[in-house]
Write a protein that holds these residues in place. Structure first.
Motif, mmCIF file in Angstrom:
data_model
loop_
_atom_site.group_PDB
_atom_site.id
_atom_site.type_symbol
_atom_site.label_atom_id
_atom_site.label_comp_id
_atom_site.label_asym_id
_atom_site.label_seq_id
_atom_site.Cartn_x
_atom_site.Cartn_y
_atom_site.Cartn_z
ATOM 1 N N UNK A 256 0.817 -1.215 0.000
ATOM 2 C CA UNK A 256 0.000 0.000 0.000
ATOM 3 C C UNK A 256 0.851 1.265 0.000
ATOM 4 N N UNK B 36 2.628 2.108 -3.219
ATOM 5 C CA UNK B 36 1.649 2.662 -4.156
ATOM 6 C C UNK B 36 1.275 4.088 -3.767
ATOM 7 N N UNK B 37 1.090 4.313 -2.480
ATOM 8 C CA UNK B 37 0.723 5.658 -2.026
ATOM 9 C C UNK B 37 1.785 6.687 -2.401
ATOM 10 N N UNK B 38 3.042 6.319 -2.251
ATOM 11 C CA UNK B 38 4.125 7.276 -2.497
ATOM 12 C C UNK B 38 4.629 7.240 -3.929
ATOM 13 N N UNK B 39 4.269 6.194 -4.647
ATOM 14 C CA UNK B 39 4.821 6.047 -5.989
ATOM 15 C C UNK B 39 6.279 5.630 -5.977
#
Lengths: 422, 309
Positions: free
Chosen positions: A193, A196-199
């Motif tokens: 997660x 994905x949140x931070x890239x």
């Protein structure tokens, strides 16, 4: 003159009790209640705890080659400030410690510095390139205590197998940094997660697990011992547990950041959180604690990876991997494992001293008569706030800034000499 | 009033702030559409666009937004390669600060670069896209287009199809739209859906039809050819066959649905030409929305600066 450590709570592998410790020269000669202080230089340990000198079997001292990050002197000073009396240093220096000359250089520098004992770990392959075996026998003769291509896996399974097999002829273990580089594919944080949140590109658990399984499998088929470095995944713990259950000679280590932190810390792009393998998720953290409790994970190491400002004050992707941890390892482990009620201080002493000594066949690791007087006197009630800027190490890169911890090292003795005093 | 000096992403701003930006953008868009292109809101201020990646649309949009508002505008192009070889981002930031820049709009191939810059300088930093992290002004302009059409974002179903994994646009839209009460559905080859996207609030559709069914907005995302060579899907033709949006797929969307795309479009891959040029398409109008959103962001950050000077 003999030294007498008086009035401390002494941590034995199976118990903890008040006792005095008499030191003659470099050795512990007597442990008893109320030893007479006559003719002794007394070190008052009243209200303090005497812990066996910590053996950090996984650290980076950076010398030769990267003295801007750390050198043997600054690293040794940092070590004794952390209660560490023996340090095993990884070979990813420049030049790489893949030959007898570098092994000898590190040992002689450490002797000149004269603080803690420093044991070089030699590379498995020349230049840590994973292609051809390094001068394993010559390094062993010069005093290398183990082999590792730490920082990366030996990707070629045949080379790895040959390395393990050949090294066993010199009674050296391979310490395996487990990471399938194809699967890592440039990942810099745990895949999930938060990646994905931070890239920020994620690295999956499978990248680590596959190599843990491979290296265990190689060792099992050769019937040689193997040691797995800095385990970070719940699934890796399981792989090791089941291998141990069927009798494979596998030992393993983890680090404070893996049993304290989760990848929630990466979301501000703080490069001090960047480490390899990456810190993962809560279920991993809990499984690692479980592994430490049930003996699946044998050792707590620091993976002390000091870096200079310029290595870290850049974009997350460009920042160097690693955390400076040798000064905080005891306090963090004590606070999060003992004070929190997960284990006893004796159990912690085995993880930080007894077991590393056993894994590598080193002297020390336990407070007993006849053993070298390698001791850390700690004040378990002393509370402090971690501030990387105050580190003795050149590497100020800790993700634990602001953490309130217990267990301050007040004195460290190596071979009977006080090498650190707070 | 915004709550911070920078616009780094929609992760850290509130629904109220998003509404504030959209309200201002709507007004800006009305004024710009009526022919007004000269304001003095940013008179005496300096905007630097610092782009480490190529961009026509976003960069021009930031530049003109600054110019229309009366700011002095300078742009610096740095090749991606200079990220690793050239001056560090921190040093570049300090230089721009010493040159008295007030605003820096940055695009960078690495996630978190604008955050690093924002920590280093007192200038207001606007994220014009950072790696796979966020592209807040793009999502805001998409939201502006949706809000104009439907009056609200609350309760909308937004379908996003394409390379979700590498898309900062999808991420910013997900974060922003979720805050505004819209539902975000995504569909793509499994290899192009990032881990944990559902934990961030997205609905992962099991078919193209499910994704688009009843959606008020259908967004295509660019499929880059390099993803194919990276093995993430076998071929562009296979991609468009199973994952592209054509008229038939689009017919499942709401009657008054809008079609969006952040551009540049691969015609015939993520969207068919008929869809791109069709009645539902707002792709061209999005560009004007983008200008308005960037003008609004600059105006509001300037207000923050003046209040906290």
């Amino acid at each position: 003159m003999n030294k007498l450590i008086k009035g401390g709570e002494v941590v034995f592998p199976d118990r903890c009790e008040r006792a005095d410790i008499l030191i003659d020269g470099t050795k512990i000669v007597k442990i008893a209640k109320n030893i007479s202080a006559e003719g002794c230089e007394v070190i008052d340990a009243t209200g303090k705890t005497v812990f066996p000198g910590i053996i950090d079997m996984h650290a980076h001292l950076r010398e030769p080659g990267f003295e801007g990050k750390e050198d043997i002197e600054s690293g040794s000073k940092a070590a004794v400030a952390g209660g560490v009396t023996q340090v095993c240093c990884m070979p990813n220096t420049n030049p790489v410690c893949d030959n007898a000359v570098v092994v000898r250089y590190i040992k002689s520098r450490a002797q000149e510095v004269g603080l803690c004992k420093v044991h070089p770990i030699g590379a498995i392959t020349k230049g840590e390139k994973g292609e051809a075996l390094a001068d394993i026998g010559k390094m062993a003769k010069e005093g290398a205590v183990a082999l590792s291509d730490d920082g990366r896996s030996v990707m070629n399974s045949l080379i790895m197998r040959l390395g393990m097999e050949y090294a066993s002829g010199f009674n050296l273990k391979c310490l395996c940094h487990c990471e399938d580089l194809d699967l890592v594919d440039g990942g810099v944080v745990n895949e999930g997660k938060n990646s994905t949140l931070t890239g920020l590109k994620g690295s999956p658990r499978a990248a680590e697990d596959i190599m843990i399984a491979r290296d265990i499998s190689l060792a099992e088929s050769l019937d040689v011992p193997v040691h797995i470095c800095h385990v970070s995944t719940y699934s890796g713990v399981d792989i090791i547990r089941s291998a141990k259950a069927r009798g494979v000679k596998v030992t393993a280590e983890t680090c404070p950041h893996y049993f304290i932190l989760t990848d929630d810390i990466i979301t501000d792009f703080d490069t001090f959180t960047k480490v390899n393998p990456p810190v993962r998720e809560e279920k991993d953290r809990l499984a690692i604690i479980e592994g430490l409790k049930d003996g699946t994970l044998d050792c707590i190491v620091t993976d002390h990876a000091p870096h200079s400002k310029k290595d870290k004050e850049v974009e997350y992707n460009l920042a160097a991997f690693g955390m400076s941890g040798i000064e905080t390892s005891f306090s963090l482990s004590y606070t999060y494992l003992v004070k929190s009620g997960i284990m006893t201080i004796s159990e912690l002493s085995r993880l930080m001293a007894g077991n590393p000594a056993e894994v590598l066949g080193l002297e020390g690791g336990e407070i007993k008569v006849g053993a070298p007087a390698d001791l850390a006197i700690v004040d378990l009630n002393a509370k402090y706030v971690i501030d990387g800027n105050k580190f003795i190490s050149k590497g100020k890169n800790t993700p634990f800034n602001g953490y309130e911890v217990y267990g301050k090292v007040v004195k460290t003795l190596v071979d009977g000499d006080v090498k650190y005093s707070a | 009033m915004l709550r911070q000096k920078d616009l780094l992403g929609l992760r850290d701003i509130t629904a109220e702030e998003i509404t504030l930006i959209l309200d201002n953008a709507e007004e800006m868009k009305r004024l710009v559409n009526s022919g007004k292109k000269s304001f003095d809101l940013l008179k005496g201020k300096t905007l630097v666009t610092l782009f480490y990646e190529n961009s026509t649309r976003t960069r021009t949009s930031f530049e003109l937004a600054g110019k229309y508002l009366g700011a002095t505008e300078v742009n610096i192009s740095a090749a991606s390669s200079s990220v690793q070889k050239g001056e560090t981002l921190i040093d570049t930031g300090k230089t721009l600060q010493a040159l008295k820049a007030d605003f820096i709009a940055i695009r960078h191939p690495m996630g978190g670069a604008p955050h690093l810059l924002a920590k280093t300088v007192g200038c207001s930093v606007l994220n014009g896209g950072d790696g796979m992290n966020e592209h807040p002004t793009q999502a805001l302009l998409d939201m502006l287009t949706m809000r104009e059409t439907f009056g609200t974002l609350k309760g909308l179903k937004v379908a996003i199809l394409g390379d979700i994994k590498h898309s900062r646009v999808a991420k910013s839209n997900l974060l922003g739209l979720s805050k505004m009460g819209a539902e975000v559905w995504v569909y793509a080859p499994k290899t192009l859906i990032p881990k944990g996207f559902d934990e961030l609030g997205a609905h992962i559709a099991t078919s193209r039809e499910q994704c688009v069914d009843g959606a008020e907005a259908v967004m295509g995302l660019r499929i880059q050819l390099e993803r194919q060579s990276g093995g993430l899907f076998p071929s562009l033709s296979e991609y468009s066959k199973f994952y592209g949006v054509n008229d038939e797929v689009l017919s499942r969307a709401a009657k008054n649905a809008v079609v969006l795309h952040p551009g540049p479009v691969n015609r015939g891959v993520e969207l068919t030409t008929q869809v791109i040029d069709g009645q539902k398409s707002r792709i061209e109008d999005q560009v004007t929305s983008g200008l308005a959103v960037r003008m609004a962001a600059l105006k509001l950050l300037n207000e923050y600066r003046e209040a906290h000077a």
